[in-house]
Design an enzyme around this catalytic site. Structure first.
Site, short mmCIF file in Angstrom:
data_model
loop_
_atom_site.label_atom_id
_atom_site.label_comp_id
_atom_site.label_asym_id
_atom_site.label_seq_id
_atom_site.Cartn_x
_atom_site.Cartn_y
_atom_site.Cartn_z
N ASP A 12 0.88 -1.18 0.00
CA ASP A 12 0.00 0.00 0.00
C ASP A 12 0.91 1.23 0.00
OD1 ASP A 12 -2.41 1.57 0.34
OD2 ASP A 12 -1.88 1.82 2.44
N SER A 13 0.30 2.40 -0.12
CA SER A 13 1.10 3.62 -0.04
C SER A 13 1.59 3.85 1.40
CB SER A 13 0.24 4.81 -0.46
OG SER A 13 -0.90 4.89 0.37
N CYS A 76 -4.42 -1.61 -1.78
CA CYS A 76 -4.63 -0.18 -1.97
C CYS A 76 -5.58 -0.03 -3.15
CB CYS A 76 -3.28 0.46 -2.28
SG CYS A 76 -3.38 2.17 -2.82
N THR A 78 -6.24 2.76 -4.80
CA THR A 78 -5.68 3.65 -5.81
C THR A 78 -4.71 2.87 -6.71
OG1 THR A 78 -5.81 5.34 -4.09
CG2 THR A 78 -4.61 5.91 -6.09
N GLU A 157 -3.03 8.83 7.85
CA GLU A 157 -1.60 8.49 7.83
C GLU A 157 -0.85 9.27 8.92
OE1 GLU A 157 -0.67 6.14 5.51
OE2 GLU A 157 1.39 6.13 6.21
N CYS A 189 -11.04 2.93 0.14
CA CYS A 189 -9.63 3.24 0.40
C CYS A 189 -9.29 2.42 1.63
CB CYS A 189 -9.46 4.74 0.68
SG CYS A 189 -7.81 5.17 1.27
N HIS A 191 -7.29 2.85 3.89
CA HIS A 191 -7.04 3.61 5.12
C HIS A 191 -8.34 3.79 5.93
CE1 HIS A 191 -3.21 4.76 3.29
NE2 HIS A 191 -2.87 5.41 4.39
N1 DGL Z 1 -4.85 3.22 0.98
C1 DGL Z 1 -4.94 3.72 -0.31
C2 DGL Z 1 -6.18 3.36 -1.08
O1 DGL Z 1 -6.79 2.36 -0.76
C3 DGL Z 1 -4.22 4.94 -0.74
C4 DGL Z 1 -4.41 6.20 -0.04
C5 DGL Z 1 -3.42 7.20 -0.57
O2 DGL Z 1 -2.23 6.94 -0.50
O3 DGL Z 1 -3.86 8.24 -1.09
O4 DGL Z 1 -6.54 4.02 -2.01
#
Ligand code: DGL
Length: 269
Positions: A12-13, A76, A78, A157, A189, A191
């Site tokens: 993930d990011s 993730c 994205t 984050e 997302c 997160h």
């Molecule tokens: N956790 C991520 C997602 O599911 C990325 C969030 C990000 O880095 O902008 O999209």
């Protein structure tokens, strides 16, 4: 295919994918996990699809070539929106690649109580149109409303959740008029499960919240079973890598995996 006792690579990011990794660890405790949080480049959500594909390719190369992972989980949304088809086609027949979007689509369309759904995600996920396209194609009767919520991933984050700031930002986003009549909300997302309680409170528990953690873990289990890749005995500890060391990441790994976690910093080129 690699031996079944090889690790599973997850990326993930940043910390969001830990929600998925924790669900995988719970469902498949015999599997060794190698997690990569691309904290040097978080958030992905305001970057171009092209740049995200470059990051995703680099991380996947590391997980496959150096860590010899038997499967890749793009934890993730994205990166799934931007890079899944590329990675799937490249490793077809060699390594299963799992994204977080398809299992979520399946969970929503299988739920007959859900007639109208909201989608919240990063700007890149919403503008990719992937959820909208899949919902339209798979269940034309489903009404959906998509809203980019770009402040949320960075806020989480940085460790801002369950406080006045996150509540104020969430209220601003969730008061989006089309969301006042939805039956379900897709937390598109990884997160966002960290703010699930706050979202639930906003809707007084009246809107069903969908997040990817358990459905992705179940999908991974199914694929590993099908490919005879389920490990019977764990061959090593879970490892957590980051491209930039951040305190919030360390704090969150401890929330999900306890204090035995040791973060390793690595720069990929
Ligand atoms: N956790 C991520 C997602 O599911 C990325 C969030 C990000 O880095 O902008 O999209």
């Amino acid at each position: 295919m690699l031996p079944a006792n090889s690790p599973i690579g997850i990326f993930d990011s940043g910390i969001g994918g830990l929600t998925v990794a924790a669900a995988i660890h719970k469902l498949l405790p015999e599997e060794q996990l190698i997690y990569f949080g691309d904290t040097a480049h978080v958030p992905y959500g305001d970057k171009s699809e092209e740049l995200i594909r470059t990051y995703a390719e680099r991380i996947t190369n590391f997980l496959l070539n150096e860590k010899k992972c038997k499967a890749i989980v793009i934890a993730c949304n994205t990166a799934s929106a931007a890079a899944y088809s590329l990675l799937r086609d490249r490793y077809k027949g060699a390594v299963p690649v799992i994204n977080v979007i398809d299992p979520m689509i399946e969970a929503v369309i299988a739920d007959d109580e859900i007639k109208s759904v909201g989608i919240i995600a990063t700007k890149t996920t919403i503008s990719s149109g992937v959820y909208q396209e899949k919902f339209s194609r798979r269940k034309p009767s489903l009404i959906y409303h998509a809203l980019p919520t770009p402040l949320l991933a960075g806020m989480i984050e940085e460790g801002f959740y369950n406080n006045n700031i996150s509540t104020a930002i969430l209220e601003q986003y969730l008061s989006y008029p089309p969301f006042q009549d939805i039956d379900g909300l897709v937390l598109a997302c990884t997160h966002y499960p960290l703010i699930k309680n706050e979202i639930n409170t906003y809707f007084n528990g009246k809107v069903k919240l969908f997040d990817s953690a358990q459905v992705v873990a179940a999908r991974l289990q199914w694929i590993l079973q099908k490919e005879n890749l389920l490990s019977e005995k764990r061959c090593g500890n879970n490892h957590f890598y980051v491209s930039d060391f951040t305190e919030s990441f360390e704090h969150s790994t401890h929330i999900f995996f306890g204090h035995q976690v040791q973060l390793q910093h690595i720069t990929l080129s």
